[in-house]
Scaffold this active site. Structure first.
Site, mmCIF file in Angstrom:
data_model
loop_
_atom_site.group_PDB
_atom_site.id
_atom_site.type_symbol
_atom_site.label_atom_id
_atom_site.label_comp_id
_atom_site.label_asym_id
_atom_site.label_seq_id
_atom_site.Cartn_x
_atom_site.Cartn_y
_atom_site.Cartn_z
ATOM 1 N N ARG A 29 -0.581 9.530 -1.426
ATOM 2 C CA ARG A 29 -0.928 8.749 -2.619
ATOM 3 C C ARG A 29 -2.269 9.208 -3.215
ATOM 4 O O ARG A 29 -3.036 8.385 -3.715
ATOM 5 C CB ARG A 29 -1.003 7.252 -2.300
ATOM 6 C CG ARG A 29 0.282 6.664 -1.770
ATOM 7 C CD ARG A 29 1.231 6.327 -2.909
ATOM 8 N NE ARG A 29 2.257 5.415 -2.475
ATOM 9 C CZ ARG A 29 2.315 4.120 -2.807
ATOM 10 N NH1 ARG A 29 1.416 3.597 -3.589
ATOM 11 N NH2 ARG A 29 3.283 3.381 -2.365
ATOM 12 N N TYR A 154 14.557 -1.512 -0.407
ATOM 13 C CA TYR A 154 14.129 -2.037 -1.715
ATOM 14 C C TYR A 154 15.330 -2.418 -2.582
ATOM 15 O O TYR A 154 15.308 -3.416 -3.294
ATOM 16 C CB TYR A 154 13.271 -0.999 -2.455
ATOM 17 C CG TYR A 154 11.893 -0.843 -1.860
ATOM 18 C CD1 TYR A 154 10.854 -1.713 -2.215
ATOM 19 C CD2 TYR A 154 11.612 0.163 -0.941
ATOM 20 C CE1 TYR A 154 9.592 -1.582 -1.668
ATOM 21 C CE2 TYR A 154 10.354 0.293 -0.378
ATOM 22 C CZ TYR A 154 9.347 -0.573 -0.743
ATOM 23 O OH TYR A 154 8.096 -0.447 -0.196
HETATM 24 O O1 CP3 Z 1 1.179 10.480 -3.328
HETATM 25 C C1 CP3 Z 1 1.043 10.623 -4.563
HETATM 26 O O2 CP3 Z 1 -0.063 10.719 -5.110
HETATM 27 C C2 CP3 Z 1 2.299 10.813 -5.400
HETATM 28 C C3 CP3 Z 1 2.855 9.660 -5.965
HETATM 29 C C4 CP3 Z 1 3.534 8.582 -5.120
HETATM 30 C C5 CP3 Z 1 3.575 7.240 -5.574
HETATM 31 N N1 CP3 Z 1 4.386 6.530 -4.740
HETATM 32 C C6 CP3 Z 1 2.888 6.728 -6.767
HETATM 33 C C7 CP3 Z 1 2.656 5.277 -6.897
HETATM 34 C C8 CP3 Z 1 4.277 8.641 -3.947
HETATM 35 C C9 CP3 Z 1 4.506 9.812 -3.010
HETATM 36 C C10 CP3 Z 1 4.825 7.344 -3.726
HETATM 37 C C11 CP3 Z 1 5.711 7.022 -2.587
HETATM 38 C C12 CP3 Z 1 6.143 5.630 -2.388
HETATM 39 N N2 CP3 Z 1 6.411 4.673 -3.331
HETATM 40 C C13 CP3 Z 1 6.434 5.080 -1.120
HETATM 41 C C14 CP3 Z 1 6.365 5.827 0.182
HETATM 42 C C15 CP3 Z 1 4.968 5.941 0.696
HETATM 43 C C16 CP3 Z 1 4.383 4.658 1.207
HETATM 44 O O3 CP3 Z 1 3.331 4.273 0.690
HETATM 45 O O4 CP3 Z 1 4.953 4.075 2.143
HETATM 46 C C17 CP3 Z 1 6.831 3.741 -1.307
HETATM 47 C C18 CP3 Z 1 7.231 2.751 -0.244
HETATM 48 C C19 CP3 Z 1 6.818 3.504 -2.714
HETATM 49 C C20 CP3 Z 1 7.222 2.257 -3.439
HETATM 50 C C21 CP3 Z 1 6.075 1.699 -4.154
HETATM 51 N N3 CP3 Z 1 5.567 2.205 -5.326
HETATM 52 C C22 CP3 Z 1 5.321 0.555 -3.810
HETATM 53 C C23 CP3 Z 1 5.538 -0.295 -2.578
HETATM 54 C C24 CP3 Z 1 4.365 0.403 -4.791
HETATM 55 C C25 CP3 Z 1 3.403 -0.749 -4.923
HETATM 56 C C26 CP3 Z 1 2.292 -0.645 -3.972
HETATM 57 C C27 CP3 Z 1 1.143 0.018 -4.651
HETATM 58 O O5 CP3 Z 1 0.520 0.886 -4.036
HETATM 59 O O6 CP3 Z 1 0.884 -0.382 -5.792
HETATM 60 C C28 CP3 Z 1 4.504 1.470 -5.711
HETATM 61 C C29 CP3 Z 1 3.677 1.737 -6.917
HETATM 62 C C30 CP3 Z 1 2.993 3.064 -6.978
HETATM 63 N N4 CP3 Z 1 3.543 4.266 -6.649
HETATM 64 C C31 CP3 Z 1 1.684 3.296 -7.470
HETATM 65 C C32 CP3 Z 1 1.470 4.678 -7.424
HETATM 66 C C33 CP3 Z 1 0.245 5.426 -7.876
HETATM 67 C C34 CP3 Z 1 0.767 2.248 -8.017
HETATM 68 C C35 CP3 Z 1 1.306 1.834 -9.332
HETATM 69 C C36 CP3 Z 1 0.237 1.535 -10.342
HETATM 70 O O7 CP3 Z 1 -0.379 2.482 -10.874
HETATM 71 O O8 CP3 Z 1 0.043 0.362 -10.608
#
Ligand code: CP3
Length: 345
Positions: A29, A154
């Site tokens: 991330r 999900y």
């Molecule tokens: O790693 C990176 O920089 C690449 C981008 C990336 C995102 N999500 C961007 C994101 C990657 C590789 C993911 C993977 C992802 N997404 C996973 C697997 C990794 C992990 O953390 O377990 C999962 C379970 C998700 C599903 C997801 N997306 C959740 C649970 C959330 C909300 C939690 C949070 O951190 O806000 C997201 C949103 C998300 N995905 C954000 C980002 C940058 C935040 C969204 C925002 O900008 O508001």
């Protein structure tokens, strides 16, 4: 077997089994809310999914962390939930709440449309192409998807949950519908990863973020079998595909996951003891991880000594330094720079 020839990309080479004198590093991330320049672009895009499907902005956000830090890889900016979105399930990202989906049922499963997936995700492939052109040749470009079980949790539960109870019950109460869903996700995720590799990804990671809370039989059928099938399908099209598995929470099942799925690299969560990983994973298998993200938030001496312990603990094997889960929004930027200095020192 002779060692593979180096590619000039230290992180990719480590993943291919070539140990480096210092571990290469990227951060799960790494593009995200702890960076003010990310928050600015996200605002401009008008929502998270819009950003994922806007190649110019998504490519910019992918490159942002590499402008600030000496990271060895860029990971394409997207999300694991673009797959349910592409299948036609309603997916929303609500501020402060994380993802929300309209849960699927055995009755609505048939409405998911696998033929729509590649067309819907075309912007992601364009993001990869753009990023590849802009990236320095020694940097590795990583593509990714969610593992079938994690994405299914999900799709079934409609949101993240502490114990995945909705998905676990769905699997037990509706085994045929569950098998159809997992098979569908294996199929479309394989197509998606193959397309990412042909659009310029040097390697791919399969995020199995919810490999926890499963008994050994469930782990075998929900986690190991689908990851193995996915790896086999990708390798049938791209025989030398380099693939990282990240079975977060696999605990005592980590050895079987590594032996049976056929992934190249094992991503370790931060609860995995270093000695346990070394005892259970053949020393030729590259590992990735595994600093607790909250140590990076708190910073200082505790972070530095644990980071050194991890580097030393895996010094005898191919090791890609990373966190043991994603970086969190409250992480101070200066701690990230300090961590990279420590790992590269
Ligand atoms: O790693 C990176 O920089 C690449 C981008 C990336 C995102 N999500 C961007 C994101 C990657 C590789 C993911 C993977 C992802 N997404 C996973 C697997 C990794 C992990 O953390 O377990 C999962 C379970 C998700 C599903 C997801 N997306 C959740 C649970 C959330 C909300 C939690 C949070 O951190 O806000 C997201 C949103 C998300 N995905 C954000 C980002 C940058 C935040 C969204 C925002 O900008 O508001």
């Amino acid at each position: 077997m002779t060692a593979p020839a180096p590619t000039g990309k230290p992180l990719l080479d480590t993943a291919r089994g070539l140990r480096q004198p210092k571990p290469p590093i990227w951060i799960m991330r790494q593009a995200g809310r702890y960076l003010p320049e990310y928050r600015e672009v996200r605002e401009k895009a008008g929502g998270f999914l819009n950003l994922c499907y806007a190649p110019e902005l998504a490519s910019e956000v992918t490159l942002q962390p590499l402008r600030r830090f000496d990271l060895d890889a860029a990971i394409i900016f997207s999300d694991i939930l673009v797959i349910p979105d592409a299948l036609g399930q309603n997916v929303r990202f609500e501020k402060g709440e994380g993802p929300v989906l309209d849960p699927i049922t055995p009755q609505t499963l048939g409405r998911l449309d696998p033929d729509a997936v590649l067309g819907h995700l075309a912007p992601v492939f364009e993001t990869l192409e753009r990023t590849k052109t802009a990236l320095a040749p020694e940097k590795t470009l990583i593509g990714f998807c969610g593992a079938p079980w994690t994405v299914a949790t999900y799709m079934i539960g409609g949101r993240g949950s502490p114990d995945q109870a909705a998905a676990r019950l769905f699997a037990l109460n509706h085994p045929e519908a569950f098998a159809r869903l997992i098979d569908l996700l294996v199929e479309v995720s394989a197509t998606y990863l193959i397309a990412q590799l042909s659009a310029g990804a040097d390697m791919v990671q399969i995020f199995e973020s919810w490999a926890l809370n499963l008994d050994e039989n469930a782990f075998e059928s929900y986690v190991i079998a689908p990851n193995k099938a996915l790896v086999e399908k990708v390798r049938a099209a791209v025989p030398d595909a380099v693939i990282t598995g990240f079975p977060r929470g696999a605990a005592g099942m980590i050895g079987r996951f590594a032996r049976e799925t056929g992934v190249n690299v094992i991503g370790l969560d931060y609860a995995t003891p270093l000695a346990f990983a070394n005892e259970n994973l053949d020393s030729k298998i590259p590992v990735q991880g595994n600093l607790d993200p909250l140590r990076l938030v708190a910073g200082g001496a505790q972070m530095e000594s644990r980071a050194r312990e991890i580097v030393d603990g895996f010094a005898h094997r191919p090791h890609i330094f990373n966190l043991g889960h994603g970086i969190v929004p409250q992480t101070p930027i200066e701690n990230v720079s300090r961590l990279i200095d420590i790992v590269k020192a």
